[in-house]
Scaffold this motif. Structure first.
Motif, PDB file in Angstrom:
ATOM      1  N   GLY A 156      36.298 129.271  35.697  1.00  0.00           N
ATOM      2  CA  GLY A 156      36.485 127.898  35.283  1.00  0.00           C
ATOM      3  C   GLY A 156      37.880 127.549  34.825  1.00  0.00           C
ATOM      4  O   GLY A 156      38.073 126.528  34.141  1.00  0.00           O
ATOM      5  N   GLU A 157      38.879 128.340  35.219  1.00  0.00           N
ATOM      6  CA  GLU A 157      40.246 128.108  34.750  1.00  0.00           C
ATOM      7  C   GLU A 157      40.838 126.800  35.276  1.00  0.00           C
ATOM      8  O   GLU A 157      41.754 126.238  34.673  1.00  0.00           O
ATOM      9  CB  GLU A 157      41.147 129.275  35.157  1.00  0.00           C
ATOM     10  N   LEU A 158      40.332 126.307  36.404  1.00  0.00           N
ATOM     11  CA  LEU A 158      40.864 125.078  36.991  1.00  0.00           C
ATOM     12  C   LEU A 158      39.957 123.875  36.726  1.00  0.00           C
ATOM     13  O   LEU A 158      40.305 122.751  37.126  1.00  0.00           O
ATOM     14  CB  LEU A 158      41.048 125.248  38.509  1.00  0.00           C
ATOM     15  N   GLY A 159      38.844 124.084  36.077  1.00  0.00           N
ATOM     16  CA  GLY A 159      37.852 123.031  35.951  1.00  0.00           C
ATOM     17  C   GLY A 159      37.090 122.881  37.256  1.00  0.00           C
ATOM     18  O   GLY A 159      36.857 123.856  37.979  1.00  0.00           O
ATOM     19  N   ASP A 160      36.701 121.666  37.592  1.00  0.00           N
ATOM     20  CA  ASP A 160      36.048 121.411  38.873  1.00  0.00           C
ATOM     21  C   ASP A 160      37.097 121.340  39.972  1.00  0.00           C
ATOM     22  O   ASP A 160      38.069 120.581  39.873  1.00  0.00           O
ATOM     23  CB  ASP A 160      35.286 120.084  38.830  1.00  0.00           C
ATOM     24  N   ALA A 161      36.918 122.139  41.011  1.00  0.00           N
ATOM     25  CA  ALA A 161      37.868 122.109  42.133  1.00  0.00           C
ATOM     26  C   ALA A 161      37.745 120.790  42.879  1.00  0.00           C
ATOM     27  O   ALA A 161      36.633 120.324  43.166  1.00  0.00           O
ATOM     28  CB  ALA A 161      37.609 123.273  43.073  1.00  0.00           C
ATOM     29  N   TRP A 162      38.892 120.187  43.186  1.00  0.00           N
ATOM     30  CA  TRP A 162      38.917 118.925  43.917  1.00  0.00           C
ATOM     31  C   TRP A 162      39.527 119.078  45.307  1.00  0.00           C
ATOM     32  O   TRP A 162      39.012 118.569  46.272  1.00  0.00           O
ATOM     33  CB  TRP A 162      39.720 117.864  43.134  1.00  0.00           C
ATOM     34  N   GLY A 193      42.404 121.118  40.469  1.00  0.00           N
ATOM     35  CA  GLY A 193      41.114 120.922  39.820  1.00  0.00           C
ATOM     36  C   GLY A 193      41.196 119.880  38.726  1.00  0.00           C
ATOM     37  O   GLY A 193      42.245 119.276  38.480  1.00  0.00           O
ATOM     38  N   SER A 194      40.082 119.671  38.042  1.00  0.00           N
ATOM     39  CA  SER A 194      40.006 118.640  37.017  1.00  0.00           C
ATOM     40  C   SER A 194      40.755 119.002  35.750  1.00  0.00           C
ATOM     41  O   SER A 194      41.081 118.120  34.945  1.00  0.00           O
ATOM     42  CB  SER A 194      38.530 118.362  36.675  1.00  0.00           C
ATOM     43  N   GLN A 195      41.057 120.302  35.565  1.00  0.00           N
ATOM     44  CA  GLN A 195      41.770 120.740  34.365  1.00  0.00           C
ATOM     45  C   GLN A 195      43.150 121.303  34.656  1.00  0.00           C
ATOM     46  O   GLN A 195      44.060 121.172  33.837  1.00  0.00           O
ATOM     47  CB  GLN A 195      40.947 121.789  33.619  1.00  0.00           C
ATOM     48  N   ALA A 196      43.310 121.935  35.808  1.00  0.00           N
ATOM     49  CA  ALA A 196      44.581 122.594  36.121  1.00  0.00           C
ATOM     50  C   ALA A 196      44.661 122.855  37.618  1.00  0.00           C
ATOM     51  O   ALA A 196      43.680 122.679  38.350  1.00  0.00           O
ATOM     52  CB  ALA A 196      44.719 123.909  35.342  1.00  0.00           C
ATOM     53  N   GLY A 197      45.826 123.286  38.053  1.00  0.00           N
ATOM     54  CA  GLY A 197      46.031 123.674  39.432  1.00  0.00           C
ATOM     55  C   GLY A 197      46.584 125.084  39.520  1.00  0.00           C
ATOM     56  O   GLY A 197      47.123 125.626  38.545  1.00  0.00           O
ATOM     57  N   TYR A 198      46.434 125.673  40.690  1.00  0.00           N
ATOM     58  CA  TYR A 198      46.972 127.022  40.959  1.00  0.00           C
ATOM     59  C   TYR A 198      47.816 126.938  42.207  1.00  0.00           C
ATOM     60  O   TYR A 198      47.375 126.425  43.243  1.00  0.00           O
ATOM     61  CB  TYR A 198      45.813 128.004  41.167  1.00  0.00           C
ATOM     62  N   VAL A 199      49.048 127.428  42.092  1.00  0.00           N
ATOM     63  CA  VAL A 199      49.966 127.443  43.232  1.00  0.00           C
ATOM     64  C   VAL A 199      50.459 128.867  43.430  1.00  0.00           C
ATOM     65  O   VAL A 199      50.900 129.523  42.489  1.00  0.00           O
ATOM     66  CB  VAL A 199      51.158 126.491  43.020  1.00  0.00           C
ATOM     67  N   LYS A 200      50.378 129.337  44.679  1.00  0.00           N
ATOM     68  CA  LYS A 200      50.756 130.717  45.002  1.00  0.00           C
ATOM     69  C   LYS A 200      51.573 130.721  46.278  1.00  0.00           C
ATOM     70  O   LYS A 200      51.153 130.182  47.307  1.00  0.00           O
ATOM     71  CB  LYS A 200      49.491 131.567  45.190  1.00  0.00           C
ATOM     72  N   TYR A 201      52.759 131.307  46.209  1.00  0.00           N
ATOM     73  CA  TYR A 201      53.614 131.481  47.383  1.00  0.00           C
ATOM     74  C   TYR A 201      53.555 132.934  47.857  1.00  0.00           C
ATOM     75  O   TYR A 201      53.249 133.843  47.088  1.00  0.00           O
ATOM     76  CB  TYR A 201      55.063 131.115  47.057  1.00  0.00           C
ATOM     77  N   GLY A 202      53.903 133.142  49.127  1.00  0.00           N
ATOM     78  CA  GLY A 202      54.011 134.487  49.664  1.00  0.00           C
ATOM     79  C   GLY A 202      52.703 135.023  50.205  1.00  0.00           C
ATOM     80  O   GLY A 202      51.614 134.590  49.818  1.00  0.00           O
ATOM     81  N   LEU A 203      52.830 135.982  51.130  1.00  0.00           N
ATOM     82  CA  LEU A 203      51.662 136.572  51.791  1.00  0.00           C
ATOM     83  C   LEU A 203      51.208 137.840  51.092  1.00  0.00           C
ATOM     84  O   LEU A 203      52.020 138.574  50.502  1.00  0.00           O
ATOM     85  CB  LEU A 203      51.994 136.900  53.251  1.00  0.00           C
ATOM     86  N   ASP A 204      49.934 138.096  51.173  1.00  0.00           N
ATOM     87  CA  ASP A 204      49.388 139.380  50.745  1.00  0.00           C
ATOM     88  C   ASP A 204      50.188 140.510  51.394  1.00  0.00           C
ATOM     89  O   ASP A 204      50.532 140.438  52.585  1.00  0.00           O
ATOM     90  CB  ASP A 204      47.921 139.455  51.175  1.00  0.00           C
ATOM     91  N   ARG A 242      50.996 130.533  39.685  1.00  0.00           N
ATOM     92  CA  ARG A 242      51.001 129.910  38.351  1.00  0.00           C
ATOM     93  C   ARG A 242      49.847 128.925  38.224  1.00  0.00           C
ATOM     94  O   ARG A 242      49.496 128.245  39.186  1.00  0.00           O
ATOM     95  CB  ARG A 242      52.328 129.186  38.106  1.00  0.00           C
ATOM     96  N   VAL A 243      49.307 128.870  37.039  1.00  0.00           N
ATOM     97  CA  VAL A 243      48.274 127.905  36.694  1.00  0.00           C
ATOM     98  C   VAL A 243      48.828 126.951  35.651  1.00  0.00           C
ATOM     99  O   VAL A 243      49.417 127.379  34.656  1.00  0.00           O
ATOM    100  CB  VAL A 243      47.005 128.600  36.146  1.00  0.00           C
ATOM    101  N   GLY A 244      48.682 125.659  35.883  1.00  0.00           N
ATOM    102  CA  GLY A 244      49.171 124.681  34.916  1.00  0.00           C
ATOM    103  C   GLY A 244      48.801 123.277  35.335  1.00  0.00           C
ATOM    104  O   GLY A 244      48.093 123.066  36.325  1.00  0.00           O
ATOM    105  N   ALA A 245      49.308 122.304  34.582  1.00  0.00           N
ATOM    106  CA  ALA A 245      49.028 120.901  34.869  1.00  0.00           C
ATOM    107  C   ALA A 245      50.239 120.060  34.490  1.00  0.00           C
ATOM    108  O   ALA A 245      50.856 120.274  33.445  1.00  0.00           O
ATOM    109  CB  ALA A 245      47.796 120.421  34.099  1.00  0.00           C
TER     110      ALA A 245
END
Length: 364
Positions: free
Chosen positions: A152-158, A257-268, A296-299
């Motif tokens: 639930g780190e992002l809240g509801d995913a949008w 999401g309703s509380q925060a977003g997650y952004v990730k660069y680069g490939l596995d 990073r997770v933030g808003a």
């Protein structure tokens, strides 16, 4: 689901059909690294590929000229892995199942959802495992995102944005870039198979599909720049990008999401490691990426200007797929990726192809 090895201490004997990119870089090393599996036979007539396989896996490795050569000695095998060109997946998988052998098929399992469901029904009828190699479910970023969503780190995913973008302005040729529909080439069915599978695994079934698919490069024969928009039945919207013509690469994931977003660069890092000859050893370093690549997770701020909090990326875990296959065969564990799940993804890919052709949103 059943295999054919008797004693629990005896490794399951695996025949690998195809030793090109998929067979040599992904399947063979992961099979060899899995406790309880043994690479027994490789189907290839290419002398260089035979020598390459023998050099890595030893002189006891056997070779076959065609998949048909396997069926006459099916009692000497416990699993067939199909890593040959896409157009061969259905006929070889059908023959293997009819020979009484469990099967792993590289993605896409088939050209149509109907064919995938026919294979699934045949496997069910024979009581055999039929699994699909959707290795990107074990990418480091996917595992991390799934954990964030579950906690639930992002809240509801949008909104879910996912990209497999490359800069390859010159076509490489080969069946993956062939314009012949029989080859099942192009990015929609190649990288799109991963993008759609991940979206469905995270957010459930799609209700509608809109797609744009283009041939951008001079001399290219099939789609090399594709966008897919899904509206899931739960209301989440997924925007999926597959391109060989991206001069500037976007984030691998951007999830809002309703509380925060997650952004990730680069490939596995696992594919690059396998290509370079690194192998999973169980020492804890496999699939680990440097802190500089953490998402990073933030808003309210951009991660590129320091906004948000770095989130440690979970290690990638491609070996987990074949570990699950071994447990499914030996211990009746769950199938890691079913053919029915693959068929659901093919429903979306077929709808995307129709949408791109007709310029309309398609209800799934």
């Amino acid at each position: 689901m059943t295999g054919t090895a008797s004693g629990s201490g005896t490794p399951l004997r695996v025949a690998l059909v195809g030793y090109g990119l998929a067979g040599s870089v992904f399947h063979a090393p992961l099979i060899a690294a899995t406790e309880g599996l043994a690479l027994d036979t490789v189907v290839t007539t290419n002398p260089e590929r035979q020598e390459q396989a023998r050099a890595e896996f030893g002189d006891s490795l056997r070779f076959a000229a065609t998949p048909d050569d396997l069926w006459s000695r099916a009692d000497e095998l416990d699993l067939v892995v199909i890593a040959s060109p896409n157009k061969t997946h259905v006929p070889i998988a059908t023959a293997a199942l009819k020979a009484g052998l469990p099967v792993v098929v590289d993605k896409p399992i088939a050209g149509t959802a109907a064919e995938a469901r026919e294979l699934a029904a045949l496997a069910d009828e024979r009581g055999l495992l039929l699994s699909v190699f959707q290795n990107r479910r074990w990418d480091n970023d996917f595992l991390t995102l799934r954990k964030l969503l579950e906690e639930g780190e992002l809240g509801d995913a949008w909104r879910f944005e996912s990209r497999f973008e490359r800069w390859r302005p010159q076509p490489k040729g080969g069946w993956r870039e062939s314009g012949d529909p029989a080859e099942i080439g192009g990015l929609l069915y190649d990288l799109g198979s991963h993008l759609v599978d991940q979206a469905l695994a995270l957010f459930g079934p799609a209700a509608s599909v809109y797609a744009e698919s283009d041939i951008r490069r001079p001399g290219a024969e099939t789609d090399d720049d594709t966008f897919i928009a899904l509206t899931h039945t739960n209301g989440v919207r997924s925007h999926l990008y597959a391109s060989a013509t991206a001069a500037q690469l976007g984030p691998r994931f951007r999830v809002l999401g309703s509380q925060a977003g997650y952004v990730k660069y680069g490939l596995d890092p696992q594919e690059a490691a396998l290509r370079e000859g690194d192998r999973p050893t169980g020492d804890g370093d496999w699939g680990v990426e440097p802190e500089s690549l953490w998402g990073r997770v933030g808003a309210g701020e951009s991660p590129l200007s320091g906004g948000g909090t770095p989130v440690p990326t979970l290690p990638g875990a491609y070996p987990a797929f074949y570990d699950a296959v071994a447990k499914a065969l030996r211990e009746d564990g769950p199938n890691p990726v079913t053919a029915y799940e693959a068929a659901d993804a093919l429903d979306v890919l077929e709808a995307a192809r129709r949408s791109a052709r007709d310029g309309e949103t398609v209800i799934v």
